[in-house]
Design an enzyme around this catalytic site. Sequence first.
Site, PDB file in Angstrom:
ATOM      1  N   ARG A 276      25.156  14.183  65.351  1.00  0.00           N
ATOM      2  CA  ARG A 276      24.855  15.588  65.637  1.00  0.00           C
ATOM      3  C   ARG A 276      23.859  15.679  66.779  1.00  0.00           C
ATOM      4  O   ARG A 276      23.256  14.677  67.160  1.00  0.00           O
ATOM      5  CB  ARG A 276      24.338  16.311  64.397  1.00  0.00           C
TER       6      ARG A 276
ATOM      7  N   ASN B 201      19.116  24.351  65.344  1.00  0.00           N
ATOM      8  CA  ASN B 201      18.583  23.771  64.113  1.00  0.00           C
ATOM      9  C   ASN B 201      17.679  22.606  64.442  1.00  0.00           C
ATOM     10  O   ASN B 201      18.058  21.723  65.215  1.00  0.00           O
ATOM     11  CB  ASN B 201      19.719  23.256  63.211  1.00  0.00           C
ATOM     12  N   GLU B 202      16.503  22.620  63.875  1.00  0.00           N
ATOM     13  CA  GLU B 202      15.548  21.523  64.096  1.00  0.00           C
ATOM     14  C   GLU B 202      15.659  21.012  65.531  1.00  0.00           C
ATOM     15  O   GLU B 202      15.993  19.837  65.785  1.00  0.00           O
ATOM     16  CB  GLU B 202      15.757  20.400  63.085  1.00  0.00           C
TER      17      GLU B 202
ATOM     18  N   GLU C  64      13.229  24.741  54.878  1.00  0.00           N
ATOM     19  CA  GLU C  64      13.947  23.696  54.144  1.00  0.00           C
ATOM     20  C   GLU C  64      12.937  22.806  53.450  1.00  0.00           C
ATOM     21  O   GLU C  64      11.914  22.445  54.041  1.00  0.00           O
ATOM     22  CB  GLU C  64      14.741  22.779  55.094  1.00  0.00           C
TER      23      GLU C  64
ATOM     24  N   TRP D  59      17.829   9.922  53.982  1.00  0.00           N
ATOM     25  CA  TRP D  59      17.597   9.301  55.295  1.00  0.00           C
ATOM     26  C   TRP D  59      16.387   8.371  55.318  1.00  0.00           C
ATOM     27  O   TRP D  59      15.970   7.931  56.381  1.00  0.00           O
ATOM     28  CB  TRP D  59      17.488  10.368  56.379  1.00  0.00           C
TER      29      TRP D  59
ATOM     30  N   GLU E 146      25.527  13.362  54.657  1.00  0.00           N
ATOM     31  CA  GLU E 146      24.499  13.857  53.740  1.00  0.00           C
ATOM     32  C   GLU E 146      25.002  14.017  52.315  1.00  0.00           C
ATOM     33  O   GLU E 146      24.433  14.774  51.527  1.00  0.00           O
ATOM     34  CB  GLU E 146      23.915  15.152  54.307  1.00  0.00           C
ATOM     35  N   LYS E 147      26.057  13.278  51.974  1.00  0.00           N
ATOM     36  CA  LYS E 147      26.634  13.476  50.635  1.00  0.00           C
ATOM     37  C   LYS E 147      25.706  12.992  49.519  1.00  0.00           C
ATOM     38  O   LYS E 147      25.864  13.403  48.376  1.00  0.00           O
ATOM     39  CB  LYS E 147      28.009  12.823  50.530  1.00  0.00           C
TER      40      LYS E 147
ATOM     41  N   HIS F 167      22.426  13.551  49.629  1.00  0.00           N
ATOM     42  CA  HIS F 167      21.213  14.373  49.721  1.00  0.00           C
ATOM     43  C   HIS F 167      21.226  15.366  48.570  1.00  0.00           C
ATOM     44  O   HIS F 167      22.258  15.964  48.261  1.00  0.00           O
ATOM     45  CB  HIS F 167      21.228  15.117  51.060  1.00  0.00           C
TER      46      HIS F 167
HETATM   47  C1  GLA Z   1      17.073  18.627  58.255  1.00  0.00           C
HETATM   48  C2  GLA Z   1      18.259  19.405  58.788  1.00  0.00           C
HETATM   49  C3  GLA Z   1      19.319  19.615  57.761  1.00  0.00           C
HETATM   50  C4  GLA Z   1      19.522  18.364  56.950  1.00  0.00           C
HETATM   51  C5  GLA Z   1      18.223  17.937  56.327  1.00  0.00           C
HETATM   52  C6  GLA Z   1      18.333  16.721  55.456  1.00  0.00           C
HETATM   53  O1  GLA Z   1      16.122  19.399  57.696  1.00  0.00           O
HETATM   54  O2  GLA Z   1      17.881  20.636  59.326  1.00  0.00           O
HETATM   55  O3  GLA Z   1      20.493  19.965  58.459  1.00  0.00           O
HETATM   56  O4  GLA Z   1      19.996  17.361  57.777  1.00  0.00           O
HETATM   57  O5  GLA Z   1      17.338  17.621  57.352  1.00  0.00           O
HETATM   58  O6  GLA Z   1      17.107  16.343  54.922  1.00  0.00           O
END
Ligand code: GLA
Length: 684
Positions: A128, A166-167, A324, A332, A372-373, A375
């Site tokens: 990503r 995002n981030e 979040e 991770w 992320e399955k 998570h």
């Molecule tokens: C970040 C991202 C999310 C996800 C989480 C996993 O915060 O914004 O898309 O990947 O990490 O911890």
Amino acid sequence: MATHTVIAATQTAAPAAAPRFTHRGIAFGCDYNPEQWPRETWREDIALMTEAGVDLVAINIFGWAQLQSADGSFRFDDLDEIIELLHAAGIRVNLGTGTSSPPPWLTTRHPEILPMTADGTRRYPGGRQAWCPSSPVFRAAALELVEAVAARYGRHEAVALWHVSNEIGCHNAHCHCDVSTRAFREWLRDRYATIDALNQAWGTAFWSQRYSDWNEILTPRETLSTRNPGQMLDYRRFSSDALLDYYRAEAAVIRRHSDVPVTTNFMVTAHIDALDYATWAADMDVIANDHYLDHRLGDPHGELSFSADLVRGLAGGEPWLLMEHSTGAVNWQPVNPAKARGQMLRDTLVHVARGADAACFFQWRASLQGSEKYHSALLPHAGPDSAQWREVRELGAAVAALDEVQGSRVVAEAAVLFSWPSWWATDAENTPSSAVGYLDQVHAAHRALRDAGITADVVDPESDLTGYRLVVVPGLHVVTDAAAQRLRDAVDVGAHTLVTFFSGIVDEHDRVRPGGYPAPWRDLLGVRVEEFAPAMPGADVMLASGGRGRLWAERLVATDAMVADRFADGPAAGMPALTRRTGTGVAGDAWYLATLLEPGAYAMLVARIAEAAGVRQEPGAGRDVEIVRRRSDDGTTWRFVVNHGADAVGIAVDGIELITGATVTGTTEIPGGGVGVIREEARR
Ligand code: GLA
């Protein structure tokens, strides 16, 4: 693909009267990725969200490939339906612009948007955020999507907040491609105007690095030896600015279609240092942060509290949004521990105690596929018949019980100074000791305050510090003239300060300030450090008081300060280790600590300074127990107690405990692992 003119940052800063994020109570929510699920699931999702009290949902975070096809056409029917479903259930939408990750058709057609690492290799798509921050091609494509999304939903009643990308910079902050290199040169021209000024700033007389033309300058790519520190620092700044410019471009498009507040989710966390959020904060209509406990650290919960206090500092003390965090394990880290039962509530409450007005999670429903399955999520793979889901429902109820806290501000009489340039310069190549990490120093100081029952704002060194009774300055390596003055001003009006080693050593270009360290505060502190003498790993230095110093010693003279402790052995034996300048002509006490103390001794020192400074120390707070107050304008105070330990703690308090609704008087027991949020009536 339509082409857009790239919008310059200067045209697009946040409007003077930024729209405010308003919400009924503390928001409880999550990221929701319905595109990963069949339609039939959506209705069940919404029903379960309602059951849990979810009222703010982030969608379209990774929506690009769903929304736009390779032929450029858009398809919004799924997103329309999701928004209507959420809206009908009274759930507000935190709408992603969807630009975080480009779809494969775009990276195939335009491989030049892919970022390049410092060794000159491109990074491939397939993960990503595979885009170069300075790429005009990527920006044009992304803004076309933002335009389409904002035009379609900009006035939709369900949309409560805009979530840009995002981030930003999580993976792609540092690009070394030719486009980035040219952008870096432009950024440098703006900053220095002449090549001579740049040569001065970077000290290029060293190692024959003098530039005669802007086109000779590269981003700091991999070299055989270590690189120019001034160049490294400026490249960090440039990279942060390039992404801020990108954020502004997206925000400008949104603002043409919508009056709803715009933000993006920061990553104020220990493992990502890419962006100088102090320079970003003013552009956010509301500050939002993502936080995950980092089990690679020695003290993950200490870092959680620190992060929340720093996010509040970025928000200027105003409430902020926790966009979040996780219900359980992430996926991770090398090993990803589950949360203990009750920990989710405790962790959430620490954020709320420290100023969050939203408690949101990644993500709603645990993915079955993709990276992320494994998570955690609000709704685990096991489904609603699970302890996890029952705890989520309890958490939803607990957060709802705290609604009245919304809008109140955290009470803090102390400050810890923090800056990203100091992080970058301290953790750089060729320092006196690679064992000295900036965050370790800052976390240790913050933790000492926390253990002493003192709530601190973590703030930028150039901010006004005169409102604080105590200012702690841990290892603030880079100090500008303006920052140096801010601390002196605060002490002049009575603030007490504690400055620790390796502070005030270099200016904003990473150039040593000569004449004895820490040059800008020598007079303030009454000390003069002549030589660093760091300890070898594991070799503590003994102090005359019987304590131990870690990591660091130095050879210093107390020119105008009392010596409170000395090095008893090691390379600085007999020299001051702790000094205090006080007395005539000095408004607040100015302490200097030339080593790192053990946690207990550090907390005792901080408590001693705080007492003299008149800073409140929360009775009952300590290593396992966090106590933080929030206060509303009318003087109502809420005392948050989070007991991370196994033993009960007694807190003297009269009021109403919000989560249970119980009236509490006298001494209230907060059991091991328990929490309490007690409303104390306004003192009129
Ligand atoms: C970040 C991202 C999310 C996800 C989480 C996993 O915060 O914004 O898309 O990947 O990490 O911890």
